[in-house]
Design a protein around this motif. Structure first.
Motif, mmCIF file in Angstrom:
data_model
loop_
_atom_site.group_PDB
_atom_site.id
_atom_site.type_symbol
_atom_site.label_atom_id
_atom_site.label_comp_id
_atom_site.label_asym_id
_atom_site.label_seq_id
_atom_site.Cartn_x
_atom_site.Cartn_y
_atom_site.Cartn_z
ATOM 1 N N TRP A 175 0.747 -1.343 -0.011
ATOM 2 C CA TRP A 175 0.000 -0.144 0.241
ATOM 3 C C TRP A 175 0.658 1.219 0.135
ATOM 4 O O TRP A 175 1.998 1.382 0.631
ATOM 5 C CB TRP A 175 -0.834 0.080 1.241
ATOM 6 N N ARG A 176 0.369 2.076 -0.440
ATOM 7 C CA ARG A 176 0.986 3.647 -0.644
ATOM 8 C C ARG A 176 0.564 4.415 0.868
ATOM 9 O O ARG A 176 -0.308 3.925 1.332
ATOM 10 C CB ARG A 176 0.546 4.448 -1.694
ATOM 11 N N LYS A 215 -3.033 5.236 1.977
ATOM 12 C CA LYS A 215 -4.016 4.004 2.170
ATOM 13 C C LYS A 215 -3.545 3.537 3.764
ATOM 14 O O LYS A 215 -4.584 3.220 4.356
ATOM 15 C CB LYS A 215 -3.883 3.019 1.135
ATOM 16 N N LYS A 216 -2.240 3.474 4.135
ATOM 17 C CA LYS A 216 -1.788 3.219 5.349
ATOM 18 C C LYS A 216 -2.327 4.327 6.234
ATOM 19 O O LYS A 216 -2.914 3.771 7.380
ATOM 20 C CB LYS A 216 -0.499 3.096 5.298
ATOM 21 N N ALA A 240 -5.083 5.949 5.991
ATOM 22 C CA ALA A 240 -6.312 5.857 6.505
ATOM 23 C C ALA A 240 -6.751 4.529 7.181
ATOM 24 O O ALA A 240 -7.791 4.430 7.946
ATOM 25 C CB ALA A 240 -6.996 5.589 4.696
ATOM 26 N N MET A 241 -5.857 3.427 7.023
ATOM 27 C CA MET A 241 -5.964 2.175 7.576
ATOM 28 C C MET A 241 -5.949 2.648 9.330
ATOM 29 O O MET A 241 -6.443 2.061 9.948
ATOM 30 C CB MET A 241 -5.329 1.234 7.204
#
Ligand SMILES: Nc1ncnc2c1ncn2[C@@H]1O[C@H](COP(=O)(O)OP(=O)(O)OP(=O)(O)O)[C@@H](O)[C@H]1O
Length: 305
Positions: free
Chosen positions: A104-105, A108-109, A111-112
């Motif tokens: 993941w870029r 995205k990390k 957001a997680m």
């Protein structure tokens, strides 16, 4: 925020991979739980989530409730035995197959991590331990930003920094201490892991790596040295074989050949603890690292106040 009913949040950090950060998180969680505290463990090592393996709950699935995700129960509370509940949330539970790679870029990390902090239904907990990836990555920055923005004053108790004794690892950890200083996360202290190997036969301690790096670094940065944890092959066995530990071929302890036998030699003296707590916790109680880490945990609890 789903963390609002948690009393203390503690980050576990390391500058370098493989120094035993997840093992330390596991022992810290088990020690707290065996002392009667309720504990949640949030694994934000997104590319290498290892907490499901550490707790031997790799096949567990996270339930989606109306308000968010329900973390996986490692073991329930057993007030009679003085054991607090232990729960865990990890990306590992959400991947389709064991060992799936997460590529993941940064966004995205980020957001997680935010979702993990806002959407997990921990309920009331004494401690939430956050196992982080090595170094200072996108996950750390998102964590620090979100936690410090949303937590109530004093809720983020601080960071426990893990290192091994040798200089190359301590050099990396210095960056971690600097990260804490810059983000305003208090440093609770430094733990030196893999500090010597105690021979199970003769009890002599051999310093496989150099010794005392963590203590020297703690002094240099004027932070608390929480203690040294030796290498214990029994701990690896306990973790790798999880809830049904079997000694591998060739295991000779105290002159006794235990190959293939179920490691329950000290597991059932009274049957009390196994009632509700996991066998993993029960086994940990009988591991040589337990008293070492119990002292470290008591110091951390006292430092947090
Ligand atoms: N004190 C110890 N005694 C024996 N084995 C240990 C000890 N500490 C860690 N280990 C073992 O070392 C290996 C690496 O530990 P761990 O996975 O906890 O490291 P980590 O720093 O979290 O790694 P990563 O960078 O991948 O997140 C594991 O197999 C673990 O069981």
């Amino acid at each position: 925020m789903s963390l609002s009913k948690i009393k203390h949040i503690v980050l576990v950090l390391s500058g370098k991979g493989g120094v035993g950060k997840s093992s330390v998180t596991t022992q810290f969680a088990l020690s707290l739980s065996l002392a009667g505290h309720s504990v949640g463990v949030l694994d934000v090592d997104l590319t290498g989530p290892s907490m499901p393996r550490m707790f031997n709950i790799e096949d567990a699935k996270v339930t989606q409730a109306p308000g968010g995700w329900l973390p996986v129960t490692v073991h329930s509370a057993n007030p009679e035995a003085g054991v607090g509940e232990l729960r865990c949330m990890s990306l590992g539970f959400l991947l389709h197959a064991r060992g799936d790679a997460v590529v993941w870029r940064g966004p995205k990390k980020t957001a997680m991590v935010r979702q993990f902090l806002s959407d997990v239904l921990w309920g009331e907990m004494d401690y939430l331990l956050i196992d982080t990836p090595p170094g200072t990555s996108d996950e750390h920055i998102s964590l620090a930003e979100t936690l410090l923005k949303d937590a109530w004053p004093g809720q983020v108790a601080g960071a426990v920094v893990v290192t091994t004794p040798q200089a190359v690892a301590t050099a990396d950890v210095k960056k971690e201490l600097n990260f804490c200083t810059k983000t305003g996360i208090p440093v609770i202290g430094v733990i030196e892991n893999m500090a010597g190997f105690v021979c199970p036969n003769c009890a002599e301690c051999t310093n496989i790596f150099s010794k005392g790096g963590g203590q020297v670094m703690a002094q240099e940065f004027n932070v608390r040295f929480l203690g040294a944890v030796p290498i214990d092959p029994q701990f690896v066995m306990l973790i790798e074989t999880g809830n049904r530990p079997v000694y591998p071929q060739g295991t000779i302890i105290n002159g006794q050949d235990l190959s293939g036998s179920v490691d329950n030699t000290t597991a059932e003296p009274n049957g009390q603890v196994t009632k509700d707590a996991s066998l993993l916790a029960y086994k940990y109680r009988n591991c040589s690292l337990e008293p070492v880490f119990r002292t470290i945990t008591q110091d951390i609890v006292a430092a947090i106040g």
